[in-house]
Design an enzyme around this catalytic site. Structure first.
Site, PDB file in Angstrom:
ATOM      1  N   TYR A  90       0.847  -1.192   0.000  1.00 34.32           N
ATOM      2  CA  TYR A  90       0.000   0.000   0.000  1.00 34.32           C
ATOM      3  C   TYR A  90       0.876   1.232   0.000  1.00 34.32           C
ATOM      4  CZ  TYR A  90      -3.540   3.442   1.377  1.00 34.32           C
ATOM      5  OH  TYR A  90      -4.369   4.540   1.427  1.00 34.32           O
ATOM      6  N   ASP A 110       9.251   2.894   0.303  1.00 28.61           N
ATOM      7  CA  ASP A 110       8.142   3.524   1.005  1.00 28.61           C
ATOM      8  C   ASP A 110       8.298   3.166   2.480  1.00 28.61           C
ATOM      9  OD1 ASP A 110       5.826   4.326   2.192  1.00 28.61           O
ATOM     10  OD2 ASP A 110       4.482   3.502   0.664  1.00 28.61           O
ATOM     11  N   LYS A 156       3.497   9.244   8.702  1.00 27.19           N
ATOM     12  CA  LYS A 156       3.203   8.705  10.029  1.00 27.19           C
ATOM     13  C   LYS A 156       4.123   9.262  11.127  1.00 27.19           C
ATOM     14  CE  LYS A 156       0.315   5.171   8.202  1.00 27.19           C
ATOM     15  NZ  LYS A 156       0.408   4.313   7.026  1.00 27.19           N
TER      16      LYS A 156
END
Ligand SMILES: *Cc1c(COP(=O)(O)O)cnc(C)c1O
Length: 422
Positions: free
Chosen positions: A142, A237, A265
């Site tokens: 994702y 990522d 995050k």
């Protein structure tokens, strides 16, 4: 009716599905969401006054624990001077320096406001830099919700059973090539077929959106070799793994240097921050120093920079190894308790992340993750929540521990797990 139920009924009439991000609706575990009134350390308190030990930690950002005093103080002090300038501020320079010092592959960095923006912009940069269109991603990986990445995109999409979302033109996804995580042969075959037009490989160096899946030895190194050989960029990522696998992210832990790195995050310490960075020579192609366009009204926002900076400064003083061993011992005990009930369990763990899959076979990629028993997970989730333990509401997510989780929290969690009846 509880206050959470009442708020959810109202929310359903006002917000699609009652939530501002799909997984929060708890659909895949056949529950309604709990509305959170406050959070502190390892705990959430609901609108109904119920306290829960949290293993979601805002889906990763809260590695220091919720409402850390230094982060809260930095946000409050910064807010007193105004909340957004639309012009450069000192905190942007300080956070950029801190990120560059921490992450080995980043020589220059651009701040954005979410992980989605980071990956989307990194891909544009890779395409602009190489003059190629293709991108290789992995099934179950994702990378946020930008169009190009919404082909086989893991947890949120997987549990919603939407293989590809409506609204993404075929013309956009046709440049997205898919391989299985940990399968270098597939990546090599794609490069051999159409390497001339592949701009980048984007990968979560440790996959965290199909549950936790670790890279096999040699997998990341193989991606590094193939991208070099075919003139494509390697994009890590690290939106989950950055500052979590270790202070310098997965790339430091595995001694790897990607060309570009995406962060999110933890870098915002609970405020909306993303970032992408990499080799100076590549980053120089971004406007206004280069011609690859990317912008943001609230990018580098002072409150967000202050929260990120306070978070990273506090993390730099933490003992990551100690948290990793606590999490290893805790997750192994949890695994033993569930196996003791005669259930099929497989545990994947690294640092402060783990997933218990209700599966008898090793989980090394998306198909093996999907083989896990989601019904058993639903039972587990529901009874844990009733006992005050807040897990991610899907069988394909990670559990996160934090520096705020105490021995007592972990003990209480194990005790709750031992009482679950399947
Ligand atoms: C969460 C996540 C994103 C997207 O970040 P948002 O801030 O939700 O847009 C991208 N990549 C990975 C690996 C993630 O876990």
């Amino acid at each position: 009716m509880t206050i959470s139920q009442d708020l959810f009924q109202k929310a359903l009439t006002l917000i699609p599905g009652g939530v501002n991000s799909p997984v929060r609706a708890c659909k895949s575990v056949q529950c309604e969401p709990l509305f959170i009134a406050s959070a502190s350390g390892s705990k959430l308190t609901t609108e109904d006054g119920t306290e829960l030990i949290d293993y979601v930690m805002s889906w990763g950002p809260m590695l220091l624990g919720h409402n850390h005093p230094e982060v809260a103080a930095a946000i409050a002090a910064t807010a007193a001077n105004g909340t957004s300038f639309g012009a450069p501020c000192r905190l942007e320079v300080e956070l950029a320096q801190t990120v560059i010092d921490a992450v080995p592959g980043i020589e220059m960095v651009r701040m954005v406001s979410s992980g989605t923006e980071a990956t989307m912009s990194a891909l544009r940069l890779a395409r602009g830099y190489t003059g190629r269109n293709g991108v290789i991603k992995f099934h179950g990986g994702y990378h946020g919700h930008a169009d190009a990445f919404l082909a086989s995109a893991g947890s949120g999409v997987a549990t919603q059973s939407i293989p590809e979302t409506p609204g993404v033109p075929q013309d956009v996804v046709k440049h997205t090539l898919l391989a299985h995580y940990n399968d270098l042969h597939m990546v090599r075959a794609l490069f051999e077929e159409q390497g001339d037009d592949i701009a980048a490989v984007i990968v979560e160096p440790v996959a965290g959106n199909m549950g936790l899946v670790l890279p096999k030895p040699g997998f990341l190194e193989g991606l590094r070799d193939l991208t070099r050989k075919f003139g494509a960029l390697l994009i890590f990522d690290e939106v989950i793994t950055g500052f979590r696998i270790g202070y310098g992210g997965a790339q430091q832990a595995f001694k790897m240097e990607p060309d570009l790195t995406c962060l999110g995050k933890i870098i915002g310490g609970g405020l909306p921050v993303g970032a992408y960075g990499g080799k100076r020579e590549i980053m120089a192609h971004i406007a206004p120093s280069g011609n690859v366009y990317q912008a943001g009204t609230l990018s580098g926002n002072p409150l967000a920079m202050a929260a990120g900076l306070a978070t990273l400064n506090a993390l730099a003083r933490q003992n990551y190894d100690a948290l990793a061993s606590r999490t290893e011992a805790f997750s192994r005990e949890l695994e033993n308790i569930l196996r003791g009930k005669g259930l099929p369990v497989t545990r994947n763990h690294i640092a402060s992340i783990f997933t218990i899959f209700f599966s008898a076979t090793p989980v090394t990629d998306f198909p093996s993750a999907q083989a896990a028993d989601a019904k058993l997970f639903t039972t587990f989730y529901q009874q844990m929540r009733e006992q005050g333990i807040y897990l991610a509401p899907s069988a394909f997510e990670c559990a996160f521990t934090s520096f705020a989780h105490s021995a007592e929290d972990l003990e209480r969690t194990l005790d709750a797990a031992s009482k679950v009846r399947f």
